[in-house]
Design an enzyme around this catalytic site. Structure first.
Site, PDB file in Angstrom:
ATOM      1  NE  ARG A 129       3.770  11.047  -8.579  1.00  0.00           N
ATOM      2  CZ  ARG A 129       4.660  10.878  -9.563  1.00  0.00           C
ATOM      3  NH1 ARG A 129       4.451   9.984 -10.503  1.00  0.00           N
ATOM      4  NH2 ARG A 129       5.768  11.599  -9.605  1.00  0.00           N
ATOM      5  CG  ASP A 156       1.326  16.080  14.513  1.00  0.00           C
ATOM      6  OD1 ASP A 156       1.232  15.909  13.289  1.00  0.00           O
ATOM      7  OD2 ASP A 156       0.582  15.504  15.346  1.00  0.00           O
ATOM      8  CB  THR A 160      -9.524  15.966   5.323  1.00  0.00           C
ATOM      9  OG1 THR A 160      -8.683  15.579   4.206  1.00  0.00           O
ATOM     10  CG2 THR A 160      -9.193  17.376   5.731  1.00  0.00           C
ATOM     11  CB  ALA A 190      -6.687  -3.573 -15.698  1.00  0.00           C
ATOM     12  N   GLY A 191      -6.088  -3.673 -12.568  1.00  0.00           N
ATOM     13  CA  GLY A 191      -5.560  -4.407 -11.413  1.00  0.00           C
ATOM     14  C   GLY A 191      -6.687  -4.766 -10.467  1.00  0.00           C
ATOM     15  CB  CYS A 198      -5.470  10.318  -1.849  1.00  0.00           C
ATOM     16  SG  CYS A 198      -4.297  11.106  -0.736  1.00  0.00           S
ATOM     17  CB  VAL A 212       0.685  16.383   3.170  1.00  0.00           C
ATOM     18  CG1 VAL A 212       0.614  17.802   2.625  1.00  0.00           C
ATOM     19  CG2 VAL A 212       0.066  15.409   2.179  1.00  0.00           C
ATOM     20  CE  LYS A 216      -5.486  16.122  -3.674  1.00  0.00           C
ATOM     21  NZ  LYS A 216      -4.248  15.532  -4.133  1.00  0.00           N
TER      22      LYS A 216
END
Ligand SMILES: NC(=O)c1ccc[n+]([C@@H]2O[C@H](COP(=O)([O-])OP(=O)(O)OC[C@H]3O[C@@H](n4cnc5c(N)ncnc54)[C@H](O)[C@@H]3O)[C@@H](O)[C@H]2O)c1
Ligand SMILES: O=c1ccn([C@@H]2O[C@H](COP(=O)(O)OP(=O)(O)O[C@H]3O[C@H](CO)[C@@H](O)[C@H](O)[C@H]3O)[C@@H](O)[C@H]2O)c(=O)[nH]1
Length: 436
Positions: free
Chosen positions: A157, A30, A86, A256-257, A264, A11, A208
């Site tokens: 995504r 970071d 998170t 479906a799967g 996430c 992100v 979210k």
């Protein structure tokens, strides 16, 4: 505008590239030195299409830089985005320790007015919590520098992160401060997004979790329905096609799967259920969404095992290891549950994935990693498709049949045409699709 981003993950870095694309000067920090060194060498330490090229371009144009010097970027920028992880605690709750640590550093080093923007996915109330953490640090410094805290959740995504970040369908800004809202609107001015929604921080935080849980609910609904379709001899893929023709339902997230994975949906559905439980509420729907997902791969594997007779001593090929195509991310991937099951059943396992093999090798060093799908399928008694990479949907399945020992295909993503496979001589089993 000068923007600081704390957290150089999926992100943080794609957001940085999007801000630079829209003309801002972005500084990413970071505390993982190896990661920062890689970015400084113009190498992205994970796979996301188009990201490396974009980062190179903006670094060369001096619009983007990476550092471990968090103090410097806090002091040099008016706006600081938090994009740290998170992850789930064992209870399912979101672990806010990275958020807390970053907030403390902001309080410790800030020198004048700042807007602190929480981009990470966080429980309702975290914006207030961050405010308190910073306030406590300022108090310890005997300082009363003004600041605002804002929620600005991210909806990108993986696999399509660059296009989602540069050209988002919606931007949600949760702020109680007019000053901060004006700054946020200025940041997003060049994005030309048709849907910029300004609301309270708590509403934004809930939007979210609610969005991810709703999308996960669509998937679990179809996965549960697939189990019934299977018993009734109904094709769930046709059912979802027919349902999706109603514009109120839509076609997306009805496939479906063998369950949703990634960093996430599994974590955010569990966190939402946990947030409710802490208030003595049980979100039955969200809990059921999680429960269906937990058991979907196992349900499919038991059916496959039944069809084959046994997995023991059989050569089984797993095609696809990542949680979805076009990423190298294997977090919560269904393939891991499949390999685990096959190991317990003493199958001989070969795998192939275009991007995810190095990560899986660390978890399952004892299985056989192949260099292409045909090599992986050689002498296989059955293939299990766990991820619908186009390398598998576009494979020359006629040639594949010649190298396999037995023609069993267990398609965990309903990614192949059952009729085509039958005509090629395969025994094909999808998720909730009757045998032809
Ligand atoms: N991955 C996605 O597709 C996606 C999409 C939308 C929202 N989100 C949310 O965004 C957040 C970040 O996700 P991600 O996938 O980018 O995570 P990630 O694990 O890829 O990256 C997080 C980064 O933060 C760094 N970090 C942690 N604490 C730090 C600190 N105190 N100072 C500096 N750096 C620190 C870590 O070293 C790591 O590089 C999460 O809350 C996630 O739920 C993720
Ligand atoms: O009809 C579908 C659609 C998806 N999936 C599975 O669902 C998972 C998640 O897919 P996707 O949503 O495409 O990937 P993510 O990159 O995890 O993105 C989700 O999670 C992000 C992190 O919060 C959000 O920002 C995005 O909006 C949200 O789509 C994958 O395992 C898919 O195989 C299905 O099983 N059936």
């Amino acid at each position: 505008m000068k923007i600081a981003i704390i957290g150089a993950g999926y992100v943080g870095t794609t957001t940085a590239a999007a801000f630079a694309h829209h003309g801002h000067e972005v500084f990413v920090a970071d505390n993982n030195q190896e990661k920062i060194k890689a970015f400084q060498r113009l190498k992205v330490p994970f796979y996301e299409d188009g990201l490396e090229e974009a980062l190179k371009e903006f670094i060369q144009k001096n619009l983007l830089s990476f550092t471990t010097d968090i103090k410097q970027i806090i002091q040099g920028c008016e706006v600081i985005f938090l994009a740290v992880g998170t992850p789930s605690l064992t209870t399912g709750e979101a672990d806010l320790s990275y958020i807390k640590e970053a907030a403390k550093e902001i309080g410790r080093y800030m020198n004048d007015y700042k807007v602190i923007v929480i981009k990470s996915t966080v429980p309702v109330g975290t914006v207030n919590y961050v405010q308190e953490v910073i306030q406590d640090e300022l108090k310890a410094r005997k300082s009363n520098i003004p600041f605002d805290t804002v929620s600005n959740p991210e909806f990108l995504r993986e696999g399509k992160a660059m296009e989602d970040a540069i050209d988002p369908e919606r931007i949600v800004i949760g702020s109680d401060s007019e000053r901060a809202e004006t700054i946020m609107r200025t940041i997003y001015k060049e994005f030309r997004c048709p849907n910029i929604m300004c609301t309270s921080p708590k509403n934004a935080e809930m939007i979210k979790y609610a969005s991810n849980s709703f999308l996960a609910a669509k998937i679990s609904f179809m996965n549960e329905l697939a189990r019934l379709c299977d018993v009734l001899g109904v094709d769930v893929a046709e059912v979802s096609k027919g349902m999706g023709l109603d514009s109120r339902i839509g076609h997306q997230f009805l496939q479906a799967g063998i369950g949703y994975g990634g960093s996430c949906f599994p974590k955010d559905t569990k966190a939402l259920a946990q947030i409710a439980l802490q208030r003595n509420l049980s979100l039955g729907i969200v809990e059921a969404v999680c429960a269906v997902n937990e058991t979907q791969a196992q349900w499919f594997l038991e059916k496959a095992e039944n069809a084959l007779g046994s997995f023991s001593g059989k050569q089984i090929t797993v095609l696809g290891l990542t949680f979805k195509p076009d990423t190298d991310d294997i977090r919560e991937a269904s393939s891991l549950k499949i390999i685990d099951y096959l190991v317990k059943k003493k199958a001989l396992i070969s795998v192939f994935d275009p991007k995810g093999m190095e990560h899986v090798k660390k978890l399952f060093p004892g299985i056989s990693y192949k260099t292409d799908p045909l090599q992986a399928l050689t002498n296989a008694d059955a293939a299990i498709i766990a991820t619908e990479w186009k390398q598998f949907t576009e494979l020359d399945w006629k040639s594949a049949k010649k190298v396999m020992a037995q023609p069993y295909i267990f398609d965990g993503r309903n990614s192949l045409d059952p009729e085509v496979m039958k005509n090629l001589g395969y025994v094909y089993m999808g998720v909730g699709r009757p045998p032809l």
